[in-house]
Design a protein around this motif. Structure first.
Motif, mmCIF file in Angstrom:
data_model
loop_
_atom_site.group_PDB
_atom_site.id
_atom_site.type_symbol
_atom_site.label_atom_id
_atom_site.label_comp_id
_atom_site.label_asym_id
_atom_site.label_seq_id
_atom_site.Cartn_x
_atom_site.Cartn_y
_atom_site.Cartn_z
ATOM 1 N N ASP A 77 9.839 7.609 -57.711
ATOM 2 C CA ASP A 77 10.368 8.099 -56.437
ATOM 3 C C ASP A 77 10.746 9.577 -56.505
ATOM 4 O OD1 ASP A 77 10.120 5.627 -55.199
ATOM 5 O OD2 ASP A 77 12.116 4.979 -55.840
ATOM 6 N N ARG A 78 10.400 10.243 -57.595
ATOM 7 C CA ARG A 78 10.799 11.643 -57.776
ATOM 8 C C ARG A 78 10.195 12.531 -56.686
ATOM 9 N NH1 ARG A 78 10.750 13.492 -63.729
ATOM 10 N NH2 ARG A 78 12.463 11.974 -63.552
ATOM 11 N N GLY A 79 11.038 13.382 -56.128
ATOM 12 C CA GLY A 79 10.585 14.319 -55.104
ATOM 13 C C GLY A 79 10.374 13.709 -53.738
ATOM 14 N N MET A 80 10.765 12.446 -53.561
ATOM 15 C CA MET A 80 10.570 11.790 -52.269
ATOM 16 C C MET A 80 11.829 11.916 -51.414
ATOM 17 S SD MET A 80 8.394 8.342 -53.077
ATOM 18 C CE MET A 80 6.794 8.426 -53.868
ATOM 19 N N PHE A 81 11.618 12.293 -50.157
ATOM 20 C CA PHE A 81 12.703 12.423 -49.196
ATOM 21 C C PHE A 81 12.280 11.790 -47.878
ATOM 22 C CE2 PHE A 81 13.335 15.762 -52.264
ATOM 23 C CZ PHE A 81 14.705 15.804 -52.433
ATOM 24 N N ARG A 82 13.283 11.434 -47.067
ATOM 25 C CA ARG A 82 12.992 10.865 -45.745
ATOM 26 C C ARG A 82 12.172 11.846 -44.929
ATOM 27 N NH1 ARG A 82 14.694 6.498 -43.295
ATOM 28 N NH2 ARG A 82 14.049 7.526 -41.385
ATOM 29 N N VAL A 83 11.207 11.322 -44.213
ATOM 30 C CA VAL A 83 10.401 12.155 -43.320
ATOM 31 C C VAL A 83 11.181 12.366 -42.023
ATOM 32 C CG1 VAL A 83 8.236 12.328 -42.053
ATOM 33 C CG2 VAL A 83 8.268 11.259 -44.314
ATOM 34 N N PRO A 84 11.512 13.601 -41.683
ATOM 35 C CA PRO A 84 12.257 13.840 -40.441
ATOM 36 C C PRO A 84 11.338 13.760 -39.229
ATOM 37 C CG PRO A 84 11.746 15.924 -41.480
ATOM 38 C CD PRO A 84 11.258 14.839 -42.424
ATOM 39 N N THR A 85 11.898 13.448 -38.088
ATOM 40 C CA THR A 85 11.106 13.454 -36.869
ATOM 41 C C THR A 85 10.676 14.879 -36.531
ATOM 42 O OG1 THR A 85 11.052 12.876 -34.527
ATOM 43 C CG2 THR A 85 13.148 13.653 -35.397
ATOM 44 N N LEU A 86 9.536 14.996 -35.898
ATOM 45 C CA LEU A 86 9.078 16.302 -35.429
ATOM 46 C C LEU A 86 9.530 16.573 -33.996
ATOM 47 C CD1 LEU A 86 5.435 16.496 -36.857
ATOM 48 C CD2 LEU A 86 7.557 17.412 -37.805
ATOM 49 N N ARG A 87 10.149 15.603 -33.365
ATOM 50 C CA ARG A 87 10.674 15.856 -32.028
ATOM 51 C C ARG A 87 11.767 16.926 -32.101
ATOM 52 N NH1 ARG A 87 9.537 12.678 -27.721
ATOM 53 N NH2 ARG A 87 8.125 10.916 -28.085
ATOM 54 N N ASN A 88 11.688 17.883 -31.172
ATOM 55 C CA ASN A 88 12.642 18.995 -31.110
ATOM 56 C C ASN A 88 12.618 19.865 -32.354
ATOM 57 O OD1 ASN A 88 13.476 18.376 -28.524
ATOM 58 N ND2 ASN A 88 15.206 17.148 -29.206
ATOM 59 N N VAL A 89 11.518 19.828 -33.103
ATOM 60 C CA VAL A 89 11.458 20.583 -34.345
ATOM 61 C C VAL A 89 11.601 22.087 -34.097
ATOM 62 C CG1 VAL A 89 8.924 20.821 -34.368
ATOM 63 C CG2 VAL A 89 10.201 20.750 -36.538
ATOM 64 N N GLU A 90 11.263 22.536 -32.908
ATOM 65 C CA GLU A 90 11.422 23.953 -32.571
ATOM 66 C C GLU A 90 12.877 24.392 -32.669
ATOM 67 O OE1 GLU A 90 10.388 27.055 -28.877
ATOM 68 O OE2 GLU A 90 10.170 24.877 -28.604
ATOM 69 N N PHE A 91 13.816 23.443 -32.468
ATOM 70 C CA PHE A 91 15.238 23.772 -32.418
ATOM 71 C C PHE A 91 15.965 23.564 -33.742
ATOM 72 C CE2 PHE A 91 14.566 21.832 -27.998
ATOM 73 C CZ PHE A 91 14.153 23.043 -27.452
ATOM 74 N N THR A 92 15.299 22.983 -34.748
ATOM 75 C CA THR A 92 16.032 22.481 -35.914
ATOM 76 C C THR A 92 15.862 23.302 -37.189
ATOM 77 O OG1 THR A 92 14.238 20.957 -36.486
ATOM 78 C CG2 THR A 92 15.956 20.130 -35.016
ATOM 79 N N ALA A 93 15.389 24.539 -37.074
ATOM 80 C CA ALA A 93 15.284 25.388 -38.263
ATOM 81 C C ALA A 93 16.666 25.585 -38.878
ATOM 82 C CB ALA A 93 14.687 26.736 -37.876
ATOM 83 N N PRO A 94 16.750 25.744 -40.211
ATOM 84 C CA PRO A 94 15.654 25.847 -41.180
ATOM 85 C C PRO A 94 15.095 24.478 -41.561
ATOM 86 C CG PRO A 94 17.747 26.133 -42.285
ATOM 87 C CD PRO A 94 18.058 26.021 -40.821
ATOM 88 N N TYR A 95 13.935 24.500 -42.210
ATOM 89 C CA TYR A 95 13.158 23.279 -42.425
ATOM 90 C C TYR A 95 13.089 22.853 -43.883
ATOM 91 C CZ TYR A 95 11.770 24.650 -37.746
ATOM 92 O OH TYR A 95 11.797 25.020 -36.428
ATOM 93 N N MET A 96 12.717 21.598 -44.086
ATOM 94 C CA MET A 96 12.677 20.872 -45.357
ATOM 95 C C MET A 96 14.107 20.472 -45.739
ATOM 96 S SD MET A 96 9.472 20.721 -45.907
ATOM 97 C CE MET A 96 7.937 21.585 -45.611
ATOM 98 N N HIS A 97 14.217 19.532 -46.655
ATOM 99 C CA HIS A 97 15.534 19.011 -47.026
ATOM 100 C C HIS A 97 16.430 20.083 -47.619
ATOM 101 C CE1 HIS A 97 13.349 18.884 -50.836
ATOM 102 N NE2 HIS A 97 14.527 18.969 -51.409
#
Length: 353
Positions: A266-286
């Motif tokens: 499971d190394r390096g695995m993180f929950r996949v975030p929704t792409l809805r409203n992704v324009e508003f949610t910077a910065p990106y990645m965990h």
């Protein structure tokens, strides 16, 4: 990139009424009422989404949702009463933080980016590493986290019990005079389940009520193509597969899912975030490493790192999907059609104080 829908359904017999105070939802449904106190149970139906699974021990009510909204915005939950949930989850950012790492009440910076709170009622686990299995369990953690609210649940309950209005509000929502940690987290979870976004221009396009530009349509077709594989992890309608993936970032101190399961696969695995409203949610990645959508697309195009646990859909040996500059522009244009301005401006979600 990828998302499949988490489908959990139950059949109910509903009397449908539309309430203005719940304008974010397509339908608010009276499920049942309790004659012993005033609260009314409700259910949420959202166009294009599967039925939201609601815990049997925390049915939604108008009073519980209203209480949860107040608690979400009230700094009374933090140790020095200076920060609330909303401090790191701002409505204008689709309930995310514009900082790479949020700063707690003691001025200590965290080590992971604050997730957006959007359409979480369909998630099966929470936090980037999935360590909480419910919204109720998730809501309990920031209060006692030493680098976040740095409080104590005993102190929080005492403050709420001695507050001039909260006891009556808990009585109205839950029918009990005793305020507990469990009831606080249940109320917050009820409010968070109402934070539904399904009115983007892309949603209107699917309903035949809006059009996409040629650039946006080309981006949508690219999104659905085997060239980018985006749709596997970010499929409609939630634009998340409610799962964990190693998307080819380099090795990081944060263990992700491996830190929860102890499984090296499971190394390096993180929950996949929704792409809805992704324009508003910077910065990106965990870890908030990218400030723009263009940087994210550039990463998937040319900077994917090979590792034993990287997702098999990622180009493990070639560094990325190698998109042209036009294709990058097309993808970014499509992603911005997922922006729901009604959601980030909805007064039902705003600070009630």
């Amino acid at each position: 990139m990828a998302f499949l829908t988490l489908i959990m359904g139950r059949k109910f017999l509903y009397i449908l009424i539309v309430l203005g105070v719940f304008s974010c939802r397509d339908k608010i449904v009276i499920d049942s009422s309790d004659d012993n106190h005033t609260h009314t149970h409700v259910s949420i139906e959202a166009t294009g989404f599967p039925q939201m699974p609601i815990p049997n021990d925390n049915a939604l009510s108008t009073e519980g949702i209203a209480l949860g909204r107040k608690l979400f915005y009230d700094p009374i939950l933090s140790g020095d009463q200076s920060q609330s949930c909303a401090s790191c989850h701002q409505q204008s950012r689709s309930f995310s933080d514009d900082k790479r790492f949020s700063v707690g009440i003691d001025g200590i910076q965290g080590e992971i980016n604050a997730s957006a709170i959007i359409n979480l009622g369909w998630n099966s686990s929470f936090f980037w590493d999935g360590r909480s299995e419910s919204l109720e369990l998730q809501a309990a953690e920031p209060v006692i986290n030493p680098i976040e609210m740095h409080s104590d649940w005993g102190n929080v309950v005492e403050r709420l019990t001695n507050h001039p209005t909260y006891p009556s509000e808990f009585k109205s929502a839950f029918g009990t005079d005793e305020i507990t940690k469990l009831l606080v987290t249940q109320a917050i979870a009820q409010f968070e389940r109402t934070l539904i976004s399904n009115k983007s221009r892309f949603d209107l396009f699917l309903q035949g009520k809006a059009e996409l530009t040629p650039l946006e349509l080309a981006g949508y077709n690219l999104f659905l193509s085997e060239k980018t594989e985006c749709f596997h992890c970010h499929g409609r309608p939630l634009f998340t597969d409610d799962d964990f993936h190693n998307n080819g970032l380099d090795e990081l101190p944060n263990a992700g899912l491996e830190g929860v399961t102890g499984d090296h696969t499971d190394r390096g695995m993180f929950r996949v975030p929704t792409l809805r409203n992704v324009e508003f949610t910077a910065p990106y990645m965990h870890d908030g490493r990218y400030q723009t959508l263009e940087q994210v697309v550039n990463f998937y195009s040319d900077s994917v790192k090979s590792s034993p646990t990287v997702d098999p859909l990622m180009p493990n040996e070639h560094g990325g999907f190698h998109l042209t500059e036009l294709e990058k522009m097309q993808l970014v244009a499509f992603l911005k059609t997922l922006s729901d301005t009604a959601f980030i401006n909805n007064p039902d979600f705003s600070n009630p104080f």
